[in-house]
Design a protein around this motif. Sequence first.
Motif, mmCIF file in Angstrom:
data_model
loop_
_atom_site.group_PDB
_atom_site.id
_atom_site.type_symbol
_atom_site.label_atom_id
_atom_site.label_comp_id
_atom_site.label_asym_id
_atom_site.label_seq_id
_atom_site.Cartn_x
_atom_site.Cartn_y
_atom_site.Cartn_z
ATOM 1 N N VAL A 60 0.836 -1.206 0.000
ATOM 2 C CA VAL A 60 0.000 0.000 0.000
ATOM 3 C C VAL A 60 0.867 1.251 0.000
ATOM 4 O O VAL A 60 0.631 2.195 -0.758
ATOM 5 N N ASP A 61 1.898 1.268 0.851
ATOM 6 C CA ASP A 61 2.786 2.432 0.902
ATOM 7 C C ASP A 61 3.482 2.654 -0.432
ATOM 8 O O ASP A 61 3.633 3.785 -0.884
ATOM 9 N N LEU B 39 3.454 6.038 -6.053
ATOM 10 C CA LEU B 39 3.595 5.954 -7.508
ATOM 11 C C LEU B 39 3.316 7.274 -8.203
ATOM 12 O O LEU B 39 3.993 7.635 -9.166
ATOM 13 N N GLU B 40 2.318 8.007 -7.715
ATOM 14 C CA GLU B 40 1.971 9.274 -8.373
ATOM 15 C C GLU B 40 3.122 10.263 -8.286
ATOM 16 O O GLU B 40 3.494 10.898 -9.280
ATOM 17 N N LEU C 154 9.619 11.342 -12.396
ATOM 18 C CA LEU C 154 10.140 10.628 -13.559
ATOM 19 C C LEU C 154 9.884 11.405 -14.844
ATOM 20 O O LEU C 154 10.730 11.462 -15.743
ATOM 21 N N GLY C 155 8.713 12.036 -14.921
ATOM 22 C CA GLY C 155 8.404 12.809 -16.113
ATOM 23 C C GLY C 155 9.355 13.975 -16.290
ATOM 24 O O GLY C 155 9.835 14.235 -17.407
ATOM 25 N N THR C 156 9.663 14.681 -15.203
ATOM 26 C CA THR C 156 10.602 15.801 -15.274
ATOM 27 C C THR C 156 11.992 15.331 -15.680
ATOM 28 O O THR C 156 12.659 15.945 -16.520
#
Length: 545
Positions: A290-291, A296-297, A303-305
């Motif tokens: 769960v943690d 992930l968000e 990761l996108g940056t």
Amino acid sequence: MVDKVDLLFYYGVGFSKVQQLLLKGPSGRYYLIEGDSSIRTIQIALSVRSGVLELFAVDEGDDVVPAIDISYNNEPYLVTIDVATEGETSEEENDENEPYLVTLDTAIEGESSEEENDENEPYPSDYNSEELESFRLEKKREVNKQLDNFKELEKSMSFKNLEEAKKVVSYYSIARKVALRIDKSDSVRVRYKCIVGCPFVCLISEVKKGQGFEIKTLQTKHTCPEAFKNRRATQQALAHYFKKKVQNDPKCKVNEMRKIVDDNFRLNISYSKMKRVKRLVLEKLDGSYVDDFNKLEGYAQELGTATLALKSGWRAGLRPFIGLDGTFLKGKFKGILLVALEQDSMKHFYPLSWAVVDRETIRTCKWFIELLRNSLGLADGEGLTLMSDMQKGLIGAVGDLLPKAQHRWCARPIEANWSRSWSGVQMKKMFWWSAWSTYEEEFNDQLKSMGSLSKQVAKDLLWYPPQHWYKAFFDTVMKILKQLEEEGKWWTEEYCPYSMDLYHDFRMIAQSCQVIANGDLGYEVAEGIDRHVVNLATKKCTCRT
């Protein structure tokens, strides 16, 4: 001459790096002790006025205290004393930048203080020795194999919260083999009793003004038999007990853990409960599912940056060469990690893309290569060179999605497979001589040399298509050399324009640097607070770039 460091060592304080020694007057003003005149002033104060001097040592690196020389002071001297050594702090000391308090007991011969009624009477202390010893033992209380540090409870034993108190009582119950039960519990108190007829009772309640919890009522006598089942042996208590064992050996068996508590405490813990205990320990060590998914968000945003920066860097000046590979994940989360890498001008790895898949198949490899192609705008792969191992999934995916790219195989996996049948130092040496051949005739010569030892050796090596793994077929390298040669014809200076641009940029940076000769080590270069040693002979710098 007596200096401030000598004076501090004389009184047994032991400071060695002191930049100021100060005396505090009754008005609270600080006076600087510096030189023989200051020392003589102190001697007069001790011999004539008696009492106590409050000395403060300002350690090296702390802020300097504004003060005048004590020789110009006419204040009477103060009469309070204490001793603090380096590294200790008083209760009132809340500021790290406060000067160290150094206080010295002084008295004129024949005089005594008001509290001194017997010269042999010990110096009074704020804490009695038994209380200090209990504090020391509580600080060192650790969970060992036999829970030796939890076999006794004492009245007034304190805890920071109710959770800690319950944990200590649970370990006491397990270590003493007594089946305690909770008689009453709420947010501010908990009362433990034993079985019916046993006089044991323990009441833990909150201290006034929220200063933690402590044992208010305690009767430790037991008349009960040993307990083979114990409600205090909770999953949380057992998880903390087995934390180090599972951390050192995550593959330890559940039955082995059951045997440990049976041998040490004669407790019968079910297999299913001990299995949950082990899972709880692993979740605390590795983090729960769960943690992980909750993160992930945030990970995707970071990761996108990072991906945008990496793509821009690759397009700006890196060579059209990409390495592909996959590796097994051996931790708690299984799968295959697929990666796409570059190599920058410093021969450091430059990550381009990575993904986790369940298996390395044609389907998953195609998915990964397609995302990489679209992200970097590779089109059909013309002018691009890819390198990977001989994994069928990657070979098929590259051929389908990037048909015009040059696909090379890494020589290491080929050597590993080939050397299973042909091992030995000589064979390995001849393999790499073949792989390093820069033209076809040299490669054929190496094959003949290898065939003179055994024709089957060369035949087995040719089973791997040479155009995929030895240098003579790497036409991309030759194209780069040709392109650089053409560019060199248009240079207007002796050096290439890119090198000159770097040179001018570094000259601008060098104007703000300070260079100091450093003997055999070379030079020390300082830029602001950064300092590095440059050795021109070995062409190395401590900045590692």
